[in-house]
Design an enzyme around this catalytic site. Sequence first.
Site, PDB file in Angstrom:
ATOM      1  N   GLU A   1      -3.661 -15.240  17.534  1.00 20.41           N
ATOM      2  CA  GLU A   1      -3.579 -16.163  16.405  1.00 20.41           C
ATOM      3  C   GLU A   1      -3.151 -17.560  16.846  1.00 20.41           C
ATOM      4  O   GLU A   1      -3.640 -18.565  16.307  1.00 20.41           O
ATOM      5  CB  GLU A   1      -2.613 -15.600  15.359  1.00 20.41           C
ATOM      6  CG  GLU A   1      -3.139 -14.354  14.670  1.00 20.41           C
ATOM      7  CD  GLU A   1      -2.068 -13.463  14.069  1.00 20.41           C
ATOM      8  OE1 GLU A   1      -2.428 -12.441  13.465  1.00 20.41           O
ATOM      9  OE2 GLU A   1      -0.861 -13.776  14.226  1.00 20.41           O
TER      10      GLU A   1
ATOM     11  N   GLY B   1       6.647  -9.086  25.259  1.00 19.22           N
ATOM     12  CA  GLY B   1       7.786  -9.608  24.520  1.00 19.22           C
ATOM     13  C   GLY B   1       7.389 -10.710  23.564  1.00 19.22           C
ATOM     14  O   GLY B   1       6.423 -10.578  22.802  1.00 19.22           O
TER      15      GLY B   1
ATOM     16  N   THR C   1       8.993   5.416  18.805  1.00 22.45           N
ATOM     17  CA  THR C   1       8.954   6.403  17.730  1.00 22.45           C
ATOM     18  C   THR C   1       7.523   6.861  17.473  1.00 22.45           C
ATOM     19  O   THR C   1       6.575   6.100  17.655  1.00 22.45           O
ATOM     20  CB  THR C   1       9.542   5.827  16.426  1.00 22.45           C
ATOM     21  OG1 THR C   1       8.771   4.682  16.024  1.00 22.45           O
ATOM     22  CG2 THR C   1      10.988   5.417  16.629  1.00 22.45           C
TER      23      THR C   1
ATOM     24  N   GLY D   1       3.206  -8.442  22.359  1.00 23.46           N
ATOM     25  CA  GLY D   1       3.149  -7.024  22.667  1.00 23.46           C
ATOM     26  C   GLY D   1       4.136  -6.622  23.736  1.00 23.46           C
ATOM     27  O   GLY D   1       5.332  -6.956  23.670  1.00 23.46           O
TER      28      GLY D   1
ATOM     29  N   ASP E   1       6.037  -5.396  12.589  1.00 20.73           N
ATOM     30  CA  ASP E   1       6.936  -5.489  11.431  1.00 20.73           C
ATOM     31  C   ASP E   1       8.380  -5.242  11.845  1.00 20.73           C
ATOM     32  O   ASP E   1       9.308  -5.853  11.293  1.00 20.73           O
ATOM     33  CB  ASP E   1       6.522  -4.483  10.361  1.00 20.73           C
ATOM     34  CG  ASP E   1       5.182  -4.831   9.723  1.00 20.73           C
ATOM     35  OD1 ASP E   1       4.819  -6.021   9.708  1.00 20.73           O
ATOM     36  OD2 ASP E   1       4.499  -3.905   9.238  1.00 20.73           O
TER      37      ASP E   1
ATOM     38  N   ALA F   1       0.841  -1.201   0.000  1.00 20.64           N
ATOM     39  CA  ALA F   1       0.000   0.000   0.000  1.00 20.64           C
ATOM     40  C   ALA F   1       0.870   1.242   0.000  1.00 20.64           C
ATOM     41  O   ALA F   1       2.024   1.222   0.414  1.00 20.64           O
ATOM     42  CB  ALA F   1      -0.911   0.018   1.228  1.00 20.64           C
TER      43      ALA F   1
ATOM     44  N   ARG G   1     -10.861  20.029   7.786  1.00 19.35           N
ATOM     45  CA  ARG G   1      -9.700  20.606   7.123  1.00 19.35           C
ATOM     46  C   ARG G   1      -8.443  19.893   7.615  1.00 19.35           C
ATOM     47  O   ARG G   1      -8.031  20.047   8.764  1.00 19.35           O
ATOM     48  CB  ARG G   1      -9.614  22.100   7.430  1.00 19.35           C
ATOM     49  CG  ARG G   1     -10.875  22.884   7.054  1.00 19.35           C
ATOM     50  CD  ARG G   1     -11.091  22.912   5.546  1.00 19.35           C
ATOM     51  NE  ARG G   1     -12.270  23.707   5.204  1.00 19.35           N
ATOM     52  CZ  ARG G   1     -12.710  23.871   3.958  1.00 19.35           C
ATOM     53  NH1 ARG G   1     -12.067  23.285   2.954  1.00 19.35           N
ATOM     54  NH2 ARG G   1     -13.785  24.599   3.724  1.00 19.35           N
TER      55      ARG G   1
ATOM     56  N   VAL H   1       2.292   1.496  16.504  1.00 21.22           N
ATOM     57  CA  VAL H   1       2.240   1.179  15.081  1.00 21.22           C
ATOM     58  C   VAL H   1       3.635   0.796  14.590  1.00 21.22           C
ATOM     59  O   VAL H   1       4.618   1.479  14.878  1.00 21.22           O
ATOM     60  CB  VAL H   1       1.705   2.378  14.275  1.00 21.22           C
ATOM     61  CG1 VAL H   1       1.709   2.060  12.783  1.00 21.22           C
ATOM     62  CG2 VAL H   1       0.300   2.726  14.736  1.00 21.22           C
TER      63      VAL H   1
ATOM     64  N   SER I   1       4.489 -13.425  19.219  1.00 19.96           N
ATOM     65  CA  SER I   1       4.618 -12.035  19.663  1.00 19.96           C
ATOM     66  C   SER I   1       3.515 -11.729  20.657  1.00 19.96           C
ATOM     67  O   SER I   1       2.345 -12.069  20.438  1.00 19.96           O
ATOM     68  CB  SER I   1       4.575 -11.080  18.473  1.00 19.96           C
ATOM     69  OG  SER I   1       3.373 -11.226  17.750  1.00 19.96           O
TER      70      SER I   1
END
Length: 311
Positions: free
Chosen positions: A190, A229, A289, A226, A256, A12, A29, A252, A224
Site C-alpha cells: 500500500e 516487522g 496462534t 509481515g 489487526d 462480519a 461434509r 491470520v 507493516s
Amino acid sequence: MPPIVTLTLNPAVDKNTHVEQVVAEHKMRCDAPTREPGGGGLNVSRVIDRLGEQSTAFYTSGGLTGKMLESLLDDEGLSHTPLPIDEWTRENLIVYETSTDRQFRFGMPGPTLTPADVEACLNALRDVQPAPEYLVASGSLPPGAPDDTYAAVAEAAHAVGARPILDTSGAALQAAMDAGWYLLKPNLRELKQLAGTRLETEPQRIDAARTFIERGWCEGVVVSMGASGALLVTADRAEHIRSPAVPIASRVGAGDSMVGGLTAALARGLDLPDAVRFGVAAGAAAVMTPGTELCRRDDTERLFDQLRAEA
C-alpha cells in the site's frame, strides 16, 4: 468512555468450519461451524481487550446476522455500540482443509449503506462523550460508502479532540490520505501504491513516508512488513523494528493484532517507538496462534520485553 474508540463500517460474522478436502462440484461434509466477530475495528477492540486495556467498538449492524454479531460481542464481554442499518450484516466463510492444512477464506462484500446510514455513523462519532484519546478506523468500506468516508471520520475525530488512526486499503486509503491522521498504517504494498513508485530500498520508503508527513497528511506512518516487522517514520525519526522469530501457526489476525497492540500501548502511555514495538510483538504473538485466533497477552508481553531489551 474508554480512551479508545474503534469504528468498523463493514463488520462480519465469521463462520469457521473444517473439511477433509475441498473438491469442486462435490458435496463436502463439513464439521459443525463456529462463529466469531470479524472486521478490522472489531478485531482491534478484541485485541485491546485481550491486552488488558479498554475500548468501545462502534460498528454497523443489521438484520439477523447483526443481532448474532451483537450477541457474540456480548459473549466476549466487549464494550460495543451497534449502529443500526437496514440491510443485513455480512457473514464470511472460512474453511480449513484438514488434508493439507490449507485455509480457504470467502469474504462477502457486505451490506449497501445509504447516505443516511453513513451520516448516522459520523454523527455517532461526533456525539461521543467524553471524547476518547484515540479513534481507530479499520477495515474495508462496504458498498454505498463513498471512497472519502474515512476522511469524514478523521474530521469527526478532530471535532471531538481524538487522535485518528487509519488502517485500510485501496481507494478508501487513497481518498483519506490528506485528512490529517495521527497515524497511517499501510503495508508495504500500500505504501508503494500511495507513493506511485516501487520503493526498493528502506531509505526510499522512509522518504516516501516522510513526504506524507511534510504534506500534513499525518503525524506518523507505521508500515507493516509481515515477518520483517514494521517501519516507523515521523518527522524526526525513522526506525525499523524487526519482528521476533516465532513458530508460525497462522498468519491470520496478525495485522489487526499489531494495530490493537500499538493502540493499547499508546493508551498505556508508552511513547510511539515503544508502542510500535508492542504492536509488532502483538502481531508476532498472533502468528503463534492457530486459525483465526488473535494474539495472547502473555505471548505479547514476553515478546515486547524481548524487543525492548534489544532496542
